[in-house]
Design a protein around this motif. Structure first.
Motif, mmCIF file in Angstrom:
data_model
loop_
_atom_site.group_PDB
_atom_site.id
_atom_site.type_symbol
_atom_site.label_atom_id
_atom_site.label_comp_id
_atom_site.label_asym_id
_atom_site.label_seq_id
_atom_site.Cartn_x
_atom_site.Cartn_y
_atom_site.Cartn_z
ATOM 1 N N GLN A 276 15.004 -5.108 27.325
ATOM 2 C CA GLN A 276 14.967 -4.687 28.729
ATOM 3 C C GLN A 276 13.524 -4.702 29.216
ATOM 4 O OE1 GLN A 276 14.178 -2.183 30.991
ATOM 5 N NE2 GLN A 276 15.646 -2.937 32.505
ATOM 6 N N PRO A 277 13.227 -5.387 30.347
ATOM 7 C CA PRO A 277 11.833 -5.576 30.775
ATOM 8 C C PRO A 277 11.017 -4.294 30.884
ATOM 9 C CG PRO A 277 13.280 -6.978 32.057
ATOM 10 C CD PRO A 277 14.170 -6.103 31.228
ATOM 11 N N VAL A 278 11.588 -3.247 31.468
ATOM 12 C CA VAL A 278 10.824 -2.001 31.629
ATOM 13 C C VAL A 278 10.510 -1.385 30.277
ATOM 14 C CG1 VAL A 278 10.873 0.339 32.573
ATOM 15 C CG2 VAL A 278 11.778 -1.564 33.918
ATOM 16 N N VAL A 279 11.466 -1.405 29.364
ATOM 17 C CA VAL A 279 11.245 -0.864 28.020
ATOM 18 C C VAL A 279 10.164 -1.660 27.292
ATOM 19 C CG1 VAL A 279 12.300 -0.460 25.761
ATOM 20 C CG2 VAL A 279 13.584 0.046 27.841
ATOM 21 N N GLY A 280 10.265 -2.983 27.350
ATOM 22 C CA GLY A 280 9.257 -3.820 26.709
ATOM 23 C C GLY A 280 7.877 -3.597 27.284
ATOM 24 N N ALA A 281 7.797 -3.455 28.607
ATOM 25 C CA ALA A 281 6.506 -3.235 29.259
ATOM 26 C C ALA A 281 5.897 -1.904 28.839
ATOM 27 C CB ALA A 281 6.677 -3.281 30.776
ATOM 28 N N LEU A 282 6.711 -0.862 28.775
ATOM 29 C CA LEU A 282 6.212 0.462 28.394
ATOM 30 C C LEU A 282 5.711 0.477 26.952
ATOM 31 C CD1 LEU A 282 8.847 2.823 30.065
ATOM 32 C CD2 LEU A 282 6.464 2.498 30.735
ATOM 33 N N ILE A 283 6.491 -0.118 26.035
ATOM 34 C CA ILE A 283 6.080 -0.141 24.622
ATOM 35 C C ILE A 283 4.773 -0.905 24.458
ATOM 36 C CG2 ILE A 283 6.682 -0.972 22.320
ATOM 37 C CD1 ILE A 283 9.611 -0.484 23.039
ATOM 38 N N ALA A 284 4.695 -2.079 25.073
ATOM 39 C CA ALA A 284 3.487 -2.902 24.949
ATOM 40 C C ALA A 284 2.269 -2.194 25.542
ATOM 41 C CB ALA A 284 3.706 -4.243 25.649
ATOM 42 N N THR A 285 2.461 -1.525 26.668
ATOM 43 C CA THR A 285 1.350 -0.831 27.329
ATOM 44 C C THR A 285 0.839 0.321 26.474
ATOM 45 O OG1 THR A 285 2.288 -1.370 29.493
ATOM 46 C CG2 THR A 285 0.643 0.387 29.421
ATOM 47 N N ILE A 286 1.742 1.128 25.951
ATOM 48 C CA ILE A 286 1.339 2.256 25.106
ATOM 49 C C ILE A 286 0.599 1.765 23.865
ATOM 50 C CG2 ILE A 286 2.199 4.116 23.622
ATOM 51 C CD1 ILE A 286 4.466 4.483 25.679
ATOM 52 N N LEU A 287 1.120 0.716 23.238
ATOM 53 C CA LEU A 287 0.531 0.231 21.989
ATOM 54 C C LEU A 287 -0.855 -0.358 22.194
ATOM 55 C CD1 LEU A 287 3.571 -1.386 20.147
ATOM 56 C CD2 LEU A 287 2.397 0.760 19.619
ATOM 57 N N ILE A 288 -1.093 -1.045 23.296
ATOM 58 C CA ILE A 288 -2.409 -1.675 23.465
ATOM 59 C C ILE A 288 -3.489 -0.658 23.848
ATOM 60 C CG2 ILE A 288 -2.317 -2.280 25.929
ATOM 61 C CD1 ILE A 288 -3.411 -5.066 25.075
ATOM 62 N N PHE A 289 -3.082 0.432 24.515
ATOM 63 C CA PHE A 289 -4.055 1.458 24.896
ATOM 64 C C PHE A 289 -4.265 2.499 23.800
ATOM 65 C CE2 PHE A 289 -3.118 0.016 29.239
ATOM 66 C CZ PHE A 289 -4.381 0.049 29.813
ATOM 67 N N LEU A 290 -3.246 2.766 22.995
ATOM 68 C CA LEU A 290 -3.273 3.883 22.053
ATOM 69 C C LEU A 290 -4.454 3.859 21.086
ATOM 70 C CD1 LEU A 290 -1.931 6.443 21.008
ATOM 71 C CD2 LEU A 290 -0.453 5.008 19.568
ATOM 72 N N PRO A 291 -4.776 2.738 20.418
ATOM 73 C CA PRO A 291 -5.877 2.788 19.446
ATOM 74 C C PRO A 291 -7.217 3.183 20.060
ATOM 75 C CG PRO A 291 -5.147 0.526 19.828
ATOM 76 C CD PRO A 291 -4.128 1.417 20.440
ATOM 77 N N GLY A 292 -7.533 2.645 21.229
ATOM 78 C CA GLY A 292 -8.798 2.994 21.872
ATOM 79 C C GLY A 292 -8.861 4.461 22.262
ATOM 80 N N LEU A 293 -7.750 5.012 22.724
ATOM 81 C CA LEU A 293 -7.721 6.426 23.113
ATOM 82 C C LEU A 293 -7.811 7.327 21.886
ATOM 83 C CD1 LEU A 293 -5.040 6.439 25.968
ATOM 84 C CD2 LEU A 293 -7.501 5.979 26.085
#
Length: 382
Positions: A276-293
């Motif tokens: 599902q596009p919204v689910v995929g977008a949310l997972i990808a967004t969280i994962l790419i930002f999480l390590p830096g934060l």
């Protein structure tokens, strides 16, 4: 408190065009100059830490400002507020088949001019604050020249290492002796650091298909220095199921919308088949930002406490001067080179810059003015 933090960052997220350098300009003007949530020196320390870590620099600084104001929940509120507008727009773009017309790109051209003014203002302000002696001025100028002539990751790292080394060897500051002897413990948040390392290790283990599909987003966020422009080729190599056209469209969209460029992941995450596009977008967004934060949260307190030690504080002063060079180089390329295409553009930017420095109008006035300028250019090309 958390709602106030979210509100301030959400409003900035709606208008923060121009990439990381422009975002740092917005943050300084809003949180340091206007709201006075933190001092110029503290803000500089957060920038220097973000420059030394992988991940999205401006988002890390915004998260750190939220942590300074309201603890971990404040940092989360700041991150969500600043990222949400870009995330929503990128999801809409990813699931829409609408083809943009010339008016859209004319508005974007106006917003690029707006970014020139904001970054120029930030560069001048930070140069006045951080380049307080001739050594720091030389470091800033040398950093600018090197990053313009050799605009790659190696030169960025070299600038940071050289600046920190010069600062450690050559005293830059005259610190109060009592303050410099402060014995406050510099605490590293080991849980955040270990969580970062554990997730990075797991991302390389092929546990199942879904984890393998989204793992490149966390890997990119954990290992990429240099921001959103650098992350594109890394993601393209790690996501072979997506086409080149999808990547180029995602990149163009990320440049056109406000907020952090790392929301390119939002667009790409919505492109996976069977998810599902919204689910995929949310997972990808969280994962790419999480390590830096996670890294920012793990090291923020220790970095600021170490800054009280004379030799370390001198290195940070040198890093701050180098940051001015980063901003100045970014002002030239890609911001100036991608926005200024005629003598009239130069005149408009110069006039707006003078207006901002002398009259200090609200940023919203400038934003509206440049959007109007983009629309005017559509009908009367300059």
């Amino acid at each position: 408190m958390l709602l106030a933090i979210f509100k301030q960052f959400f409003l900035l997220g709606c208008m923060s065009f121009g990439g990381p350098a422009a975002h740092l300009g917005y943050f300084k003007r809003h949180f340091v100059d206007n709201l006075k949530w933190l001092t110029t020196q503290r803000y500089a320390q957060l920038i220097s830490l973000s420059q030394a870590l992988p991940g999205p620099g401006s988002s890390q600084v915004g998260f750190a400002i939220g942590v300074e104001r309201g603890g971990l929940l404040g940092g989360i509120a700041a991150f969500i507020g600043f990222t949400l507008p870009s995330l929503l727009i990128m999801i809409l773009l990813a699931i829409s088949t609408h083809q943009f017309d010339a008016i859209y790109f004319a508005i974007i051209a106006g917003l690029k001019l707006f970014a020139v003014v904001i970054v120029a203002d930030a560069t001048l302000s930070m140069a006045k604050s951080f380049c307080t002696n001739w050594i720091l001025k030389i470091l800033a100028v040398a950093s600018t020249i090197l990053l313009i002539l050799i605009p790659n990751l190696t030169s960025q790292i070299a600038v940071l290492v050289i600046a920190a080394s010069v600062g450690a060897i050559w005293p830059m500051l005259n610190l109060n002796n009592d303050e410099s002897k402060t014995t406050t413990k510099a605490g590293i948040n080991w849980f955040a650091l270990l969580l970062f390392a554990l997730l990075l290790a797991l991302s390389f283990i092929p546990l199942n298909e879904s984890i393998a599909l989204f793992a490149p987003f966390y890997q990119a966020g954990a290992m990429v220095f240099g921001g959103g422009h650098v992350v594109l080729p890394i993601l393209q190599a790690g996501l072979p199921t997506l086409s080149t056209e999808q990547f180029l469209t995602a990149y163009a969209s990320a440049q056109a919308v406000p907020g952090p460029m790392f929301t390119i992941a939002s667009y790409l995450g919505a492109q996976f088949e069977g998810i599902q596009p919204v689910v995929g977008a949310l997972i990808a967004t969280i994962l790419i930002f999480l390590p830096g934060l996670l890294l920012m949260f793990a090291l923020q307190n220790s970095w600021l406490q170490l800054a009280k030690r004379p030799r370390f504080a001198s290195s940070i002063a040198a890093l701050n001067a180098a940051v001015v060079g980063f901003l100045a180089a970014a002002l030239y390329s890609p911001i100036w080179t991608s926005a200024i295409h005629s003598i009239w553009h130069s005149v408009i930017v110069a006039a707006a810059f003078a207006w901002l420095r002398l009259a200090k109008p609200p940023i919203w006035w400038l934003l509206i003015a440049f959007i109007s300028m983009g629309l005017l250019q559509y009908y009367l090309p300059l």
